[in-house]
Structures are given as C-alpha cells and as structure tokens.
Design a protein around this motif. Structure first.
Motif, PDB file in Angstrom:
ATOM      1  N   ALA A 191     -11.432   6.988   0.684  1.00  0.00           N
ATOM      2  CA  ALA A 191     -11.244   7.268   2.109  1.00  0.00           C
ATOM      3  C   ALA A 191     -10.486   6.145   2.821  1.00  0.00           C
ATOM      4  O   ALA A 191      -9.736   6.398   3.757  1.00  0.00           O
ATOM      5  CB  ALA A 191     -12.600   7.462   2.783  1.00  0.00           C
ATOM      6  N   ARG A 192     -10.680   4.920   2.364  1.00  0.00           N
ATOM      7  CA  ARG A 192     -10.077   3.775   3.048  1.00  0.00           C
ATOM      8  C   ARG A 192      -9.681   2.711   2.027  1.00  0.00           C
ATOM      9  O   ARG A 192     -10.273   2.631   0.953  1.00  0.00           O
ATOM     10  CB  ARG A 192     -11.075   3.156   4.036  1.00  0.00           C
ATOM     11  CG  ARG A 192     -11.074   3.765   5.416  1.00  0.00           C
ATOM     12  CD  ARG A 192     -12.123   3.141   6.330  1.00  0.00           C
ATOM     13  NE  ARG A 192     -13.467   3.354   5.802  1.00  0.00           N
ATOM     14  CZ  ARG A 192     -14.139   4.506   5.922  1.00  0.00           C
ATOM     15  NH1 ARG A 192     -13.599   5.530   6.548  1.00  0.00           N
ATOM     16  NH2 ARG A 192     -15.337   4.622   5.389  1.00  0.00           N
ATOM     17  N   VAL A 193      -8.722   1.896   2.430  1.00  0.00           N
ATOM     18  CA  VAL A 193      -8.278   0.833   1.519  1.00  0.00           C
ATOM     19  C   VAL A 193      -7.865  -0.417   2.309  1.00  0.00           C
ATOM     20  O   VAL A 193      -7.289  -0.304   3.398  1.00  0.00           O
ATOM     21  CB  VAL A 193      -7.099   1.327   0.627  1.00  0.00           C
ATOM     22  CG1 VAL A 193      -5.898   1.767   1.459  1.00  0.00           C
ATOM     23  CG2 VAL A 193      -6.696   0.269  -0.390  1.00  0.00           C
ATOM     24  N   ARG A 194      -8.237  -1.566   1.771  1.00  0.00           N
ATOM     25  CA  ARG A 194      -7.798  -2.863   2.291  1.00  0.00           C
ATOM     26  C   ARG A 194      -7.148  -3.626   1.136  1.00  0.00           C
ATOM     27  O   ARG A 194      -7.565  -3.464  -0.023  1.00  0.00           O
ATOM     28  CB  ARG A 194      -8.977  -3.707   2.764  1.00  0.00           C
ATOM     29  CG  ARG A 194      -9.642  -3.284   4.059  1.00  0.00           C
ATOM     30  CD  ARG A 194     -10.928  -4.077   4.241  1.00  0.00           C
ATOM     31  NE  ARG A 194     -11.626  -3.744   5.482  1.00  0.00           N
ATOM     32  CZ  ARG A 194     -12.421  -2.687   5.631  1.00  0.00           C
ATOM     33  NH1 ARG A 194     -12.608  -1.842   4.622  1.00  0.00           N
ATOM     34  NH2 ARG A 194     -13.030  -2.465   6.783  1.00  0.00           N
ATOM     35  N   VAL A 195      -6.195  -4.474   1.437  1.00  0.00           N
ATOM     36  CA  VAL A 195      -5.606  -5.332   0.406  1.00  0.00           C
ATOM     37  C   VAL A 195      -5.470  -6.739   0.957  1.00  0.00           C
ATOM     38  O   VAL A 195      -4.942  -6.933   2.059  1.00  0.00           O
ATOM     39  CB  VAL A 195      -4.225  -4.820  -0.059  1.00  0.00           C
ATOM     40  CG1 VAL A 195      -3.647  -5.745  -1.127  1.00  0.00           C
ATOM     41  CG2 VAL A 195      -4.338  -3.399  -0.600  1.00  0.00           C
ATOM     42  N   ALA A 235      -0.985   4.174   0.635  1.00  0.00           N
ATOM     43  CA  ALA A 235      -1.843   3.621   1.691  1.00  0.00           C
ATOM     44  C   ALA A 235      -2.135   2.143   1.416  1.00  0.00           C
ATOM     45  O   ALA A 235      -2.187   1.318   2.335  1.00  0.00           O
ATOM     46  CB  ALA A 235      -3.138   4.415   1.783  1.00  0.00           C
ATOM     47  N   ALA A 236      -2.299   1.793   0.147  1.00  0.00           N
ATOM     48  CA  ALA A 236      -2.569   0.397  -0.203  1.00  0.00           C
ATOM     49  C   ALA A 236      -1.368  -0.481   0.121  1.00  0.00           C
ATOM     50  O   ALA A 236      -1.511  -1.611   0.615  1.00  0.00           O
ATOM     51  CB  ALA A 236      -2.932   0.292  -1.691  1.00  0.00           C
ATOM     52  N   LEU A 237      -0.173   0.043  -0.113  1.00  0.00           N
ATOM     53  CA  LEU A 237       1.034  -0.716   0.231  1.00  0.00           C
ATOM     54  C   LEU A 237       1.083  -0.988   1.730  1.00  0.00           C
ATOM     55  O   LEU A 237       1.453  -2.086   2.160  1.00  0.00           O
ATOM     56  CB  LEU A 237       2.286   0.069  -0.190  1.00  0.00           C
ATOM     57  CG  LEU A 237       2.584   0.039  -1.693  1.00  0.00           C
ATOM     58  CD1 LEU A 237       3.610   1.107  -2.053  1.00  0.00           C
ATOM     59  CD2 LEU A 237       3.090  -1.350  -2.089  1.00  0.00           C
ATOM     60  N   LYS A 238       0.737   0.000   2.483  1.00  0.00           N
ATOM     61  CA  LYS A 238       0.715  -0.155   3.942  1.00  0.00           C
ATOM     62  C   LYS A 238      -0.345  -1.193   4.349  1.00  0.00           C
ATOM     63  O   LYS A 238      -0.119  -2.020   5.241  1.00  0.00           O
ATOM     64  CB  LYS A 238       0.374   1.213   4.559  1.00  0.00           C
ATOM     65  CG  LYS A 238       1.000   1.481   5.914  1.00  0.00           C
ATOM     66  CD  LYS A 238       0.854   2.965   6.276  1.00  0.00           C
ATOM     67  CE  LYS A 238       0.534   3.168   7.750  1.00  0.00           C
ATOM     68  NZ  LYS A 238       0.071   4.530   8.044  1.00  0.00           N
ATOM     69  N   GLU A 277      -6.569   0.816   5.938  1.00  0.00           N
ATOM     70  CA  GLU A 277      -5.783   2.042   6.060  1.00  0.00           C
ATOM     71  C   GLU A 277      -6.595   3.230   5.555  1.00  0.00           C
ATOM     72  O   GLU A 277      -7.365   3.113   4.603  1.00  0.00           O
ATOM     73  CB  GLU A 277      -4.488   1.943   5.222  1.00  0.00           C
ATOM     74  CG  GLU A 277      -3.524   0.877   5.698  1.00  0.00           C
ATOM     75  CD  GLU A 277      -2.898   1.203   7.070  1.00  0.00           C
ATOM     76  OE1 GLU A 277      -2.849   2.404   7.443  1.00  0.00           O
ATOM     77  OE2 GLU A 277      -2.479   0.253   7.769  1.00  0.00           O
ATOM     78  N   THR A 278      -6.374   4.341   6.196  1.00  0.00           N
ATOM     79  CA  THR A 278      -7.024   5.583   5.776  1.00  0.00           C
ATOM     80  C   THR A 278      -6.214   6.218   4.649  1.00  0.00           C
ATOM     81  O   THR A 278      -4.990   6.179   4.662  1.00  0.00           O
ATOM     82  CB  THR A 278      -7.099   6.551   6.967  1.00  0.00           C
ATOM     83  OG1 THR A 278      -7.870   5.934   7.997  1.00  0.00           O
ATOM     84  CG2 THR A 278      -7.764   7.862   6.552  1.00  0.00           C
ATOM     85  N   VAL A 279      -6.932   6.751   3.675  1.00  0.00           N
ATOM     86  CA  VAL A 279      -6.268   7.466   2.591  1.00  0.00           C
ATOM     87  C   VAL A 279      -6.411   8.954   2.885  1.00  0.00           C
ATOM     88  O   VAL A 279      -7.520   9.435   3.122  1.00  0.00           O
ATOM     89  CB  VAL A 279      -6.933   7.143   1.239  1.00  0.00           C
ATOM     90  CG1 VAL A 279      -6.272   7.936   0.125  1.00  0.00           C
ATOM     91  CG2 VAL A 279      -6.893   5.652   0.974  1.00  0.00           C
TER      92      VAL A 279
END
Lengths: 365, 365, 365, 365
Positions: free
Chosen positions: C218-222, C339-342, C350-352
């Motif tokens: 659902a969500r991603v941070r990097v 989304a991870a790139l963003k 970011e929302t996936v």
C-alpha cells in the motif's frame, strides 16, 4: 519437550550456586576476604593473579613467589609481598590459601606442604608426577581430616560441561550412551610425544568425562593415526573409554590442528543429544566467508571456567561446597591415564582400576 | 586461505559434471531417452519412480514389477507396463536399463540376470546376501566385458560427501587424519540386532569412507555401548576403521536416537577440517527455541543424492563416466562388514582383506 | 509446537507438487516432451539451456537464437537448431514453448509475439521496460484467453521462500507482522545508479514479499545511506514497504558488499519467526575461522529455484497449475517499483496503486 | 583477512581493560574496597546486589533501602544496614557510591541528591522523567566539576556490542553503512502503549547505536505495524534513525514475540558485516529439533554486560576511566526518543537536535 530445550543453561547459569554460598555463609562465620598466596608466576600463574584481582569477590592476592624473581615482581606489581622461596610463602601467616602454578614436578611436594600447614590449595593439574605421589597426597588430606585440595581441572566449571553433567544427573534426555570429545591445539610444543598427548591433553577428557557421566571408567583403548607432516614426533590419537555402566567415550586428541584451539563435546543420550557450542559473541561475513573466529588457545576458550573455578573456590573456603576436582579425582585421572599409556604401547584394551573411593571423598561433587 | 574456504561447494556444485556429460555425448551417439524398468515398488522403488518422472532428463519409466501387484499398479499409475514377474521385465525388449529395489535376497540373482541380458542395472544396496554371491556378480560383470552394475550407495552423490572427497583428492587442507561419522535413525525396526546394525547401517559408512578417503580399510574394531531402554535387542555401536595409510574412521551407529534421522561427518586434515552441515532451508524461532527441524528419515536427508544418482546413471548410460559404486565396491563393503561382525563378536581388532582390485575396475571412480 | 518446527520443509519439499502434476496429466492428455526454443544465449540463457538439458524431465531444447551467433552456436552445441532472428524462432513450428533471456528492452515485444503465436513463454524479469508495455502484455494475455506468460521471478521457487509463504498461508506461527529482507551483491556494475538498484534489485523483494505475504503493498518509503567508498555513483538503500493489511517489509539493498552474494529474509509472525538459512552443504575450520563459504553470485544461491522454476513450468504446460509470477505480477512489481523511485526522489512516503486485479488472474498462485 | 576474522573478541576480551585499571591504581591511591549503597530492591536491585556480592572484586554492599521494607530486608540478608529512606542512605557516611534501582520517577531526584552529596552513582535508565530533569542532572554534574553519574545502559558492556564498536572505531571492515537492530520481548506488560515501546525499549537501541557508531543521530522515522492479536493496545514498531554521517539504523521493536527475549544486531560496513550471535553454551537435538534455547528475559541475555558494568564502575571509581553512559548520553537518548515519539504521532521524518556536547563530556567514552 519445550521445557527440555528451554532449560538450556542461561549465561547466568550459576545463579543457583547462590544457595550454596548462602548456606556456606550461615554455616559459621561471616564471609571474610580470603588472602591468597600464588606460587608460580608463569603464564598460568599470571592469569590466576589477573582474574583474582579483577573478577573475584572476597579475595585478595597478598603474596607471590617464582624462581624467576623478575616474573614474581611483575605479577606483584608493587601491590603484594614477594617471597624468595615457595616454603616461605606457604609459611606466611598472612596467607590463608594457596594457588600452585609452578612446574609440574613441584605440584605434589608443595601440595603436601600446604596440607601440612593446614592451608587450602588450588593446584594446577597434574596433581602429581607419579601414582605413588598422588596416593601420598590423598593419604595426607585424609589424615588432615578436612578438604584442603582442589585440582585445577577447570573444565568442571565450564558452563557447557556443567549443562552436560546436569542433563545426565537429571536424566533430562534419558541415560547417556556416548560422549564424543575432540581436543585440538593449534600447534603443539616440539617435545611432546604421543605419550605426553595422553598424559597432558587426554587427561582433561578423562577427568571431564567422569565428571559429566558421574562414574568411573572401566576400560580404555588407544589407536594412533598416522602423524601429520607438521609434527613427525607424535601421532594424533583416538582414545576410547568405556565407563563402568557401558557408556562409550570417544576422544580425538590432535595437537597440531593449525586452525586454532578447539574443544568439542557431544553427549548422546537415549532421547536426544547435547553439544558444546563455544562461539564468540559475534559472527562475521568477510571475503567470501560467513563464520566465527576460533580461539588461539585454551585461556580464551575457558575464560569463564577459570573465573568460576576461583570464584567457587572462594565460596567453598567460606563454608560452601567444593565443586572442583578433589585429590581423589586427581589420582583417578592419573591412574586412568596410566592404563591409556599401556593401551597405546600394547595395542590392546586395558582395564582401568583405581581402587575404591575412600569414604572421605563420598560427599564431594 | 580465502580461496580454500570460498571453494565451498555451491548448491550448483555439479556444474563441472557437464563436461563428463558432454564427453559422453560426443563419445558415440546422440543422447537417447533411456527406457527404465523398475523391479520392486515398495517405498524405495516408488521413490525412484517418482524421481525418474519428475526430475530426470532423458529418461522414461516404461515398465514396473512387484510381487504385490497392487503396489505395481499404483506406481505404474496407468502410464507404463506392469509385468507379473521380474524375469519378464528383464526380458522386455523395450527396457534399456533396470532399477532393482526388490527384497535384499533377490538383489544378486536379479543383477546376474540383468548382466546376462546385457542390461545396465542400478541395484539397491546390499548388492548380495553373501560374499560368495558378491564375488559371482563381480565375475559375471568382468566376463561381460563392460560396466553394467551400479550399487545404490547413494551417499556418493551427496554434495557434502563429494566436497569431502574433493578436499582429500586435491589436498586442499593437507592429508586426512580422521573421519568422524555419526549415523542415527529415529526408531529402528524391532527385528534389527546389533549384527544387522553393522551389516545394514554401518555398511554405508564403510563405503562412503572408502569413497571419501580414496583407499581401502586395513583394520576394524567394534565396541558396543549399553542398550538404550528404547530397544533392548540391539546395542548402539562404535566402529573404528583404520585405512591402509593410517587414517582413523570413527562411526557411531545408533538406530534409536528418537529425535530424527541424523547423518554427520567431519573430516580432519592436517591443516583444517570439513563438516557435513545438512540444514533445511529455513530456521525457526518458536516456543523458547531457535533452530532447525531434523529430517525424520533418510529420503529427505539424501533427496539430492538420490536425484543425482539417477541423473548421473543416465549420463553414464549415454557414454559418460560411472560415478557410482561398482560391483567391486559392493563386494569390498560386504567383506569389510564381515570383518566388523567378527570384531563385534570377538572383541578384538580384525584385519580387513578384500583381495586386490581387478584391473577391470581400475578406471572406475 | 513440536509439529511446527518439525514441519520445516525437507529437502524433498516438493513432493506434494506431484499431486498437481498428476492432476495435470489426467486433465487431458498424456505428458508430452515439451520442445523449447531459447531466445538469448548470454549468461542467463546459457544457464537455462544447461538446466533444461541436465535436470528437467519431459523437456527438450530444440532451437536457440542470439544476436551474437557465436554464443548461439556455443549453446546449441550441435544438438539443436540455430535461428538467425528471434521472430524466426517464435515462428518455428517445432517449438512448443519459449524462454526469453535476451536484453531487457526486448522482453515485452517478444512476449507479445509469443502470445500472438499462442506459445507459452517464460520471460526473464523485467517483463517490460515501462508500465504501458506491461499493461499491453497483460491485455494481450487476457485477450488470448489462456495463461501463456510466466515472469522469471525465480525466487518464488526457492524452497526457503516457499516455506515462508506456507507459514503465512497456514498461519502456523500466527499472522505476519514484519518481513526483513537483505539483498547484497558482491560488486555491482559501474553503470548502476540508485534508481537502478530499486528497479533491478529491489524489484525482487517487491515481488517476493507479495508472494510470501499473499497481498499487495500500500505504501513505500526509501531512505538512502551514504555511499560506500567502493561505489560513489550509487547509494545503499533502505526500502520500507507497508502491505495492505499493515505488515512492514524492510529491504536493505546494497550492491557493493564485497564479501559475496547474500540474500536473507526473516518473517516475523505473532508467535514466532522463520529465517532463510541458505548454507552450503559443508562448513570448514581453517586458519582461525569456523564457517561457511558465501556464494559469489545469484546462480549458485538460487540454483534450486532456477531448476524448480523450469520443472514446474513444464508441469504447468502439461496441464498442471502455473506456480510462477504471472504477467499481472510482473505489472504490479513494476508499478510498485515506480512508486519507490518517486519515494527515493522526493523523500516522502508514496502510495502504491496498481489497480484491481483482473478476474482473469484470480486463480493464479 | 585472516586477521580480521581471527580478531573476533575472545570470551576473555576484557583483558586490555587491565591497563585502564592499572592506570587508575597508579593515578593516586591504592585500590580500596568501594562500599556501595543500593536504593531499590526490586528485580533489578536484587540482581545488582547478587552480582556485587558474587562477582565483583573490590566492592562491598553495606546498605540497602526500599519502600517495601520486606524486600529491603530480603536483599540485606542480615549482612548489611537497612535504611528506611533513600535520603538516609545517601547521607550514610559509610557509603562511598550508590546504585539507584528504584522507580523511574525517582531517578533524577536521587541522582541530584547523590551529586549534592559528592557520591558517584550508577543509575538505572531512564536517567530522568523529562528532558528538563535530564538537563538539570547534566548541569549539576558539570557544576560538581567531576564525573559522578553513570546511566545503566548496560548494553555498552556487552562483549558483542563492544566488538561492533571496535570494528567501527578501527575501520576493520571499512566504514559503517547500516546497523540493523531487533528488540523482542516475550510478553510485554499490559500497560505498555506504542509510545512506551519507544521510550522504554527503543531507547536502548538509540543509545547503543550512538555507542557503536560513535556519533549522534540526525533524523528519525517511526512506522507502526498492525497490532498482534496478542496485544491490541500497542503496535510493533519500525524505527529508522539516520546518523549524522548518513548511516541508517533500523530497529524492529516488538514486545510480544512470545518465543523469548531476543536482541539482535547486524553492522553492515563497506567491506563486511558483524552480527551479534548470543548463543547459550550448548545446543540440543531433541524431538525433531536441532537448536538452542532462547533466553526468557534480558537478565540472562545481558548477564555478562551487567557484571562488566559493575566491575568497570568499580575500576573507574579507583581512578580508571568511565566506560559507561554519562549523564549527557542519558540526556541525548531522551531527546532522541522524544523526536521518535513525534515521528510516530505525525507520521513524518523528524529532526533530532540535542544541542552541542558540553566540553565537560569531551573525554568520556
């Protein structure tokens, strides 16, 4: 089953000994600081001094002696008396107890002197240079009428071996059937022959297997492998002991393993096994490898054992129970090693016969 | 040193065998699909059928036979012929090669029949019920003039043992001095006596230690431990083999270990050691424990070995090299086991003498 | 609890898939040998060819193609046809199914061509160079009306990850809370930037965590660490995914770990944890060290996974179930990676949002 | 490389600290027995008393106090004075140094009282209940002009963490990039909310990661997983810290892991990794399992750390160096935890700003 495995000894496994300590304390007098005298300031002696000063509650190093007065002074470090002879140190009225870490041939005479002076003594192994000497120490201690001698089979204080002994005593995994031992040194001294491998190295396994199994050995075989190209003057050995009740103890003794000091043990019982697993506190991944460092010698491998040995000796001197090897244990180890030497020479199975344990030792650990 | 440890065999360690395969292919003909006939559809036979169908390139199961026709039909699963006698299956002209997984006493007669028919055969161990029978198989294969027999000592295809053998052959850690083996089953069948432990279980270690060390054994001792309360009719055994060059092979054989099936091995060389380490792909932490599951029996533990055994048998049939145990290896294992039986009965060291290897077998692995 | 841990997947863990195979066989026709065509004969393509020939039952490599005709000829090895264009190979009527291991940008066009020709295709990841292309593949497969595409996320066939997935599906240790992943390469190529670490390396964890958890993210941070001095042009990354139900997936991605290729995973559930433990079959003691070798790259680490991937693809083509990643899975992985790139660029969560899964894919694994 | 791995800290890793001890001794006076007073006789206090009496050289427990006089009497065990108020104990002229193990809210007031009395104090964490209180302790110690306060972050004395710190300080594996931490308790108390998980549990990782890396943190994120069904009132947390130089510290904090107490750590550097590996001294095979027991709580896991903490406190009091956490370290940990609380509440990355370290603390470890 969960309980069995969960019962793995914690790093703080000695907590229960507090009861022994408390019993000791109540038995008669308040805990007093024990004033130690150290005879022999070589590698082992210096280590005992270091441990005594850093890690032992209720003890003090008050006197040292070594034939090499420089070594004695270095260990004294300006903080305790330096005697010029072992006899003077034994006689020092400010010394309550002794640690003997001088050359092997002096062990029995000094232990006898300590008994004569009525002073408890922790003596490095071997306790004696001959069976006759060993018998003399036993006789003298019995005559003295109270426990005064502990032999420095430090492995009896290693948390791993204690866990093995507890598993046997409590039959947590059924009765024992095999005890597989490995004893490897990185590089042995040149003068060590196959005979000395038995007398000096295998004697540790002879004692510790009696300690773990709680019984004496009945028979022994020794088979020599071909020599390593690294040491032509001795052969790697396989010693097979059979305990009185029929447990098989296998011992590989290899002084030239190169990669490090490595003591392993696996106890095989009717319902499961326990293995010593002496890893350092971190593992590493580097250069294509994932693993652990191996200790270079026995002092790191048995650092906890050496510390607990001294700690519990102090507890015993304050009225607690002696947990270490007695003079009788020292004698039995020597008698068993002698049978092993005969087995190596003749190629046959040999009977071990140390005689019956004197009543005096019936209540020792 | 980095290279030594980095050289640990990868999971894909068999890549180099592609060369043998290619050599084989080029040696004469194109790879053909090998049509297999299976005699014996019990646990082992059914497993061979399963592996053959799922995981072996260039092979097909075309015929099966079992005294129990229901079992035969179940394995056939409507996909291959079912013969009513082993003889009929051997004679089936659509069958190129045989797998024998029928009862032990039939192994030698069926293997001789296969040789007579000129058909290659992978025969489950033991190859024969007596030394005389074993000699007869050897003689028949030599008379046939080409390799036809492989004995199902599947451990020779286990990636771990192959790594040990490679370390010896290439002396990556110096020459070998000890090979410590452990062979434990969870629960042995009631009918197994101490003699059968030697003949059926220890025979695996007899063969695999010859394979790892690349030489025959010269002497053998067997010492029996007291029986486990779980099995009064047999005793856990310690077998000590000495190889021709003086390597000591220790073997613990214990059929009633309860906790699972456990085969261990540690090769001790002059400069380091290698140990089998057959862990499953995940570890778990649960209920106070951190560890691995143990296989319940040999099929999981040696699943890769069984697969490679069949794969490489197919490669050999296409002109590649036979990597498995020959009829001669089967005979030597039997002869060594016989000496071990004598050692157990008499309590002495026994000499192993299998005679000289016939020239015919000089180039086998 | 014993059952839980004893349930550790055996080395022969795939036995249950025999049911799928049998189902497949009975579903329509007898098993036939599948005739494969391989497009791309580089490192990965050559590996597929090798595995197909050595270890896959019921399959045959009949045609290859590569822009570099020398590579194609080397892989053909005189045993199969060599086509000069990929189109010709796709059109080859003697080819039943395709493996695509050519450069990344060709994956989607060739997969579309395979779908148009009605031929099943196993395509190396990534399935497409853009989300639009990925959507086009999905649309084409749906239009074709039957499953034709499998994306080469081979980790789905690794026994370790399958054990993790099974634990989640069966809730053997309660529901999952965390999945910690580590993805380290020894030395990354110079051209790889932090963006490419996400798109090419982390995409494996994006897919495998969906596979293990059985749900989308659902969500991603990097978060980027400082660069290693070994590689200034990219930064080691920490990616944090949150699944739809609130499981946290942490991923360390580090291309320059030097010591080897290392993929780890720990699944933390409400009642216990499972960890991948991909050790080689032997451990070694040498030069002060006790441990394992580490694989230099992914081919050894995932050798079993590559083999099972091809084996089960053949089973699926004979009417069994597709166990591998579908075109939809390939599209979702790409959408999540975007989304991870963003998230990496903007520093925010970011929302996936990959959209809803088409009915067509409802019954895939 | 051999050296790197061989440099794994031995079990006797603290030997080098003897130099500090000797320096201390020579710095002014002979070692004296330090007379300790203990405030708080609950679980932690009783443990400190036990360790002090069994395992610490040169120390004596002379007075105790607890609001529950029964607990105080039990710990005193007839061997030391029992005070009715903490103030009376602080004022006791026979007490040289203090251990504070009373309830959290009393830590700062009692530490301030100890400073006022000029008595060194080892205070259990947290040092203060608020940042203002923490600043007051720092100010009071600076005003006193000499180090008097050590905060009981005992992990700084764990041999494993010390090895990690040494690897960073000496750059044995290059510079650090990641530090992955896991902090799991078996069963958390009911009253603990997600906020308290940060304040009480994660604060250990906040401090120990500063200790290992040798630098402060700059930013913090906190992500909450879904709650375990075992504890609805709190959520398992993932805290991500970024150090000033760009090292990423990941922390899983999970109070309800059920299977035991488990603290892990992996330091990832440019050229290799180091992992904490806190196994007990024996492994076991039983009931289908091969593995280790897991400690039920922190006292077993950190038994060595607690012992070294007290030992080295005594060494420091005799003129050696303070190796433990200072009041400043206690303040920084609290300030960082406060930023983490804000991050959890708001869902954003938060900046950590503890201000500049006062000169007074420049030479502390």
């Amino acid at each position: 089953m969960q309980n069995l495995l969960a019962g793995t000894p914690s790093r703080d496994h000695y907590r229960s000994d507090q009861r022994a300590r408390r019993r000791g304390r109540r038995a008669g007098r308040n805990n007093m600081t024990i004033r130690f005298g150290l005879i022999g300031c070589g590698i082992m002696g210096a280590d005992h001094a270091r441990i005594l000063r850093s890690d032992i509650a209720g003890a003090e190093l008050v006197a040292v002696q070594d034939m090499d007065t420089g070594r004695a002074a270095a260990v004294a470090d300006g903080n305790c008396r330096v005697h010029s002879t072992a006899e003077a140190l034994v006689a020092d009225r400010g010394v309550d107890a002794l640690i003997i870490a001088s050359p092997d041939r002096t062990h029995a005479p000094l232990t006898l002197a300590a008994i004569a002076a009525g002073k408890p003594v922790l003596c490095e192994k071997p306790m004696a240079a001959s069976l006759d000497e060993a018998r003399a120490v036993v006789a003298a201690e019995i005559a003295a009428g109270r426990p005064l001698v502990q032999v420095g089979f430090m492995r009896r204080f290693d948390p791993g071996y204690r866990a093995l002994r507890a598993a046997v005593a409590e039959e947590t995994h059924g009765r024992p059937l095999f005890l597989h031992c490995v004893h490897r040194n990185a590089v042995g001294p040149d003068y060590v022959t196959s005979d000395l491998v038995l007398a000096n190295s295998c004697v540790h396994e002879i004692d510790i297997s009696r300690f773990v199994l709680g019984e004496d050995h009945a028979r022994v075989r020794v088979i020599a492998a071909r020599p390593s190209r690294r040491a032509a003057n001795r052969r790697p050995l396989m010693m097979i002991l059979e305990s009185a009740s029929g447990v098989i103890v296998s011992v590989e003794a290899f002084l030239d393993a190169q990669y490090g000091y490595d003591v392993q043990g696996e106890l095989v019982c009717e319902d499961g096994t326990l293995s010593l697993d002496p890893h350092p506190p971190v593992s590493r991944r580097h250069g294509g490898l994932d693993g652990y460092g191996v200790e270079p010698d026995w002092r790191g491998r048995f650092a906890d054992a050496y510390r607990y040995q001294l700690r519990d000796f102090v507890v015993a001197l304050n009225g607690g129970r002696f947990l270490g090897a007695s003079a009788w244990d020292g004698y039995v180890a020597a008698a068993t090693a002698e049978a092993a030497l005969k087995a190596l020479a003749g190629g046959n199975v040999e009977t071990v016969d140390a005689g019956e344990r004197p009543m005096f030792y019936a209540t020792r650990a």
